[in-house]
Design a protein around this motif. Structure first.
Motif, mmCIF file in Angstrom:
data_model
loop_
_atom_site.group_PDB
_atom_site.id
_atom_site.type_symbol
_atom_site.label_atom_id
_atom_site.label_comp_id
_atom_site.label_asym_id
_atom_site.label_seq_id
_atom_site.Cartn_x
_atom_site.Cartn_y
_atom_site.Cartn_z
ATOM 1 N N ARG A 140 -8.455 -18.962 49.925
ATOM 2 C CA ARG A 140 -10.061 -18.547 50.171
ATOM 3 C C ARG A 140 -10.143 -19.181 51.394
ATOM 4 O O ARG A 140 -10.757 -18.620 52.121
ATOM 5 N N LYS A 170 -1.186 -13.932 47.019
ATOM 6 C CA LYS A 170 -1.408 -12.770 46.709
ATOM 7 C C LYS A 170 -1.345 -12.606 45.182
ATOM 8 O O LYS A 170 -2.236 -12.308 44.501
ATOM 9 N N ALA A 171 -0.381 -13.003 44.629
ATOM 10 C CA ALA A 171 0.022 -12.808 43.370
ATOM 11 C C ALA A 171 -1.007 -13.764 42.211
ATOM 12 O O ALA A 171 -1.698 -13.297 41.451
ATOM 13 N N LEU A 178 -7.046 -9.269 51.767
ATOM 14 C CA LEU A 178 -6.349 -10.027 51.160
ATOM 15 C C LEU A 178 -4.772 -9.769 51.660
ATOM 16 O O LEU A 178 -3.814 -10.804 51.540
ATOM 17 N N ASN A 179 -4.550 -8.375 51.822
ATOM 18 C CA ASN A 179 -3.048 -7.979 52.315
ATOM 19 C C ASN A 179 -2.630 -8.671 53.411
ATOM 20 O O ASN A 179 -1.432 -8.887 53.723
ATOM 21 N N PHE A 191 -3.938 -15.105 43.178
ATOM 22 C CA PHE A 191 -5.198 -14.547 43.691
ATOM 23 C C PHE A 191 -5.615 -13.232 42.632
ATOM 24 O O PHE A 191 -6.587 -12.898 41.978
ATOM 25 N N THR A 192 -4.782 -12.378 42.384
ATOM 26 C CA THR A 192 -4.564 -10.886 41.814
ATOM 27 C C THR A 192 -4.659 -11.333 40.534
ATOM 28 O O THR A 192 -5.592 -11.009 39.799
ATOM 29 N N LEU A 193 -3.753 -12.394 40.012
ATOM 30 C CA LEU A 193 -3.681 -12.543 38.343
ATOM 31 C C LEU A 193 -5.017 -13.372 38.103
ATOM 32 O O LEU A 193 -5.618 -13.062 36.968
ATOM 33 N N HIS A 194 -5.611 -14.171 38.810
ATOM 34 C CA HIS A 194 -6.626 -14.895 38.552
ATOM 35 C C HIS A 194 -8.069 -14.069 38.712
ATOM 36 O O HIS A 194 -8.977 -14.198 37.750
ATOM 37 N N PHE A 195 -8.060 -13.563 39.823
ATOM 38 C CA PHE A 195 -9.580 -12.720 39.817
ATOM 39 C C PHE A 195 -9.533 -11.398 39.242
ATOM 40 O O PHE A 195 -10.300 -10.760 38.862
ATOM 41 N N GLY A 196 -8.354 -10.687 39.448
ATOM 42 C CA GLY A 196 -7.986 -9.260 39.040
ATOM 43 C C GLY A 196 -7.823 -9.183 37.516
ATOM 44 O O GLY A 196 -8.315 -8.317 36.974
ATOM 45 N N ARG A 197 -6.997 -10.162 36.939
ATOM 46 C CA ARG A 197 -6.641 -10.142 35.394
ATOM 47 C C ARG A 197 -7.302 -11.276 34.865
ATOM 48 O O ARG A 197 -7.079 -11.239 33.288
ATOM 49 N N ASN A 198 -8.016 -12.046 35.474
ATOM 50 C CA ASN A 198 -8.796 -13.136 34.603
ATOM 51 C C ASN A 198 -7.662 -13.971 33.782
ATOM 52 O O ASN A 198 -8.128 -14.771 32.974
#
Lengths: 202, 258
Positions: A178, A142-143, A133-134, A145-152
């Motif tokens: 993706r 990145k932002a 990802l990085n 992806f992180t908010l959607h998959f990491g934070r729902n």
């Protein structure tokens, strides 16, 4: 009182633990109402829910003022409280689960590619996924992806929170991210297979 | 297919959730702005961590964002709501879950089912009987005794508020400031050591007073000082005193702020 900094107002409230001066709290909160209102509106997408969420954030801030140590700006600490309340709200209500279009994103509308992702899921670790990802994504991807998959967080909320102006908002960034990751993993997989093949030949 | 999709999602969730090495937002912001030796490891982590970079982007967005024209009306409405709900915010009970994205259920609907309905009706009946009973007793409201017999104003504890300096300071304060108190003709101020030994005292008819050079020299990093202000009437009677405030200049190692 208007001349005092946020941090001085908090210190003033902390000095009077148990019965902090109402005028002091009012001044402190008034300075940040618009900021929290904007954040909550972008998160929820409707003003009534946003007002309820913002009220809860300020109630939490009021209850927790004693724990503010003055090691950061008050607004940074306020962000932490707001962020935590939003994450808790997502957990409590699972608001991202039923968002239309997510199924398309998860499968990328392509069964073969979905199979590939399933295989990738078996092969790569969370640590490797982090590195990929990085390496592969730009800052916005990145932002998102992180908010959607990491934070729902829902894609609509992410679009508003990050101020994305393109027509399909966060959804476009998830798709492009993706694609990039897919290519990177294919390359990585090919290298692995080549290495295994060379090992057998020896 | 849905199961696979969920497993796929689980991988990314694991990859993107904060790890033990991820600093809290307060530290994240500090590290992003400074290059102190003791945060080199954290800085290296942040540069390679997608989750930390996202967090940092969100903090900056939260702190610096301006309201777009399309959301201005909603933000303004929410702000007005928050001002209207200020009292409710202060009196909110502990940690009630937030009902985001759902219209709140009116309180009376919670009693509109099963055994709650019976209990609520019984309680309402008892309250009506109690109310009628109290009314028939004809109890008179006691008189308020807001002023002393001599008519002199006595300040309540929150009516004289010392404002600044307070807490950790970036530089020595030049003056002491407080809010005006009703009926006060002048104010007595005193600066003290932490054991309440008096260092300096003075009077002012304003709501601030400059600190003399001798006292400013006594304000050295790491040393906590106290101060208090007392409101006096024109006939030199004490009307009330503020709470005692403390302030200090942090020593160099703990003076960093984001």
């Amino acid at each position: 009182m208007g001349r005092l900094s946020d941090e001085e107002l908090v210190a003033l409230a902390q000095e009077a633990a148990g019965s902090p001066p109402v005028a002091c709290i009012n001044e402190l909160f008034r300075r940040h109402y618009a900021r929290v209102a904007r954040w909550c509106f972008r998160f929820t997408g409707d003003r009534e829910s946003a007002a309820d969420l913002a009220q809860e954030i300020f109630a939490k801030v009021y209850r927790s003022l004693g724990s503010f140590r003055g090691q950061s700006k008050f607004s940074t600490w306020l962000y932490s409280v707001a962020r935590n309340e939003c994450v808790n709200a997502v957990k409590a209500l699972s608001i991202s689960q039923a968002e239309p279009g997510d199924d398309v994103l998860l499968g990328l509308a392509n069964p073969d590619e979905s199979d590939f992702w399933f295989a990738a899921e078996r092969m790569i670790s969370a640590q490797l996924a982090r590195e990929l990802l990085n390496e592969a994504l730009d800052e916005t991807e990145k932002a998102v992806f992180t908010l959607h998959f990491g934070r729902n967080f829902s894609l609509a909320a992410i679009t508003r929170l990050l101020g994305l102006r393109n027509a399909s908002g966060a959804k476009a960034y998830v798709v492009s991210a993706r694609r990039k990751l897919s290519k990177l993993i294919q390359r990585w997989q090919a290298q692995e297979q080549r290495a295994v093949g060379e090992g057998r030949e020896r | 297919m849905p199961d696979r999709a969920l497993e796929d999602r689980e991988l990314w969730r694991q990859a993107l959730e904060p790890t033990a090495a991820c600093p809290v937002p307060e530290e994240l912001v500090r590290v992003s702005r400074e290059v102190p030796h003791d945060s080199a490891a954290t800085r290296a982590h942040v540069e390679g961590c997608v989750q930390c970079q996202t967090e940092l982007a969100l903090v900056k967005e939260f702190q610096s964002a301006t309201t777009d024209p399309g959301e201005a009306a909603a933000v303004s409405w929410i702000t007005a709501e928050l001002e209207r709900r200020f009292e409710r915010i202060l009196t909110a009970s502990s940690a009630a879950p937030v009902a985001v994205l759902h219209k709140p259920v009116p309180w009376y609907r919670r009693f509109d089912r099963g055994r709650f309905r019976v209990a609520a009706l019984t309680a309402a009946g008892l309250l009506i009987l109690l109310g009628v009973g109290l009314n028939l007793r004809g109890v008179q409201e006691p008189e308020l005794n807001s002023k002393s017999a001599g008519g002199a104003v006595v300040l309540r504890s929150e009516e004289l508020i010392a404002l600044a300096p307070i807490g950790n300071l970036k530089q020595p304060p030049a003056e002491l400031r407080w809010q005006a108190a009703p009926g006060a003709a002048h104010y007595l101020v005193k600066v003290m050591e932490v054991d309440r030994t008096e260092l300096w005292k003075s009077e002012s008819t304003e709501t601030s007073i400059s600190l003399p050079a001798a006292i400013r020299k006594a304000i050295v990093p790491g040393k906590t000082l106290l101060w208090q202000v007392t409101a006096m009437s024109a006939d030199r009677r004490t009307l009330g005193s503020s709470k005692t405030l403390s302030f200090r200049l942090p020593v160099r190692s703990d003076s960093s702020k984001d």
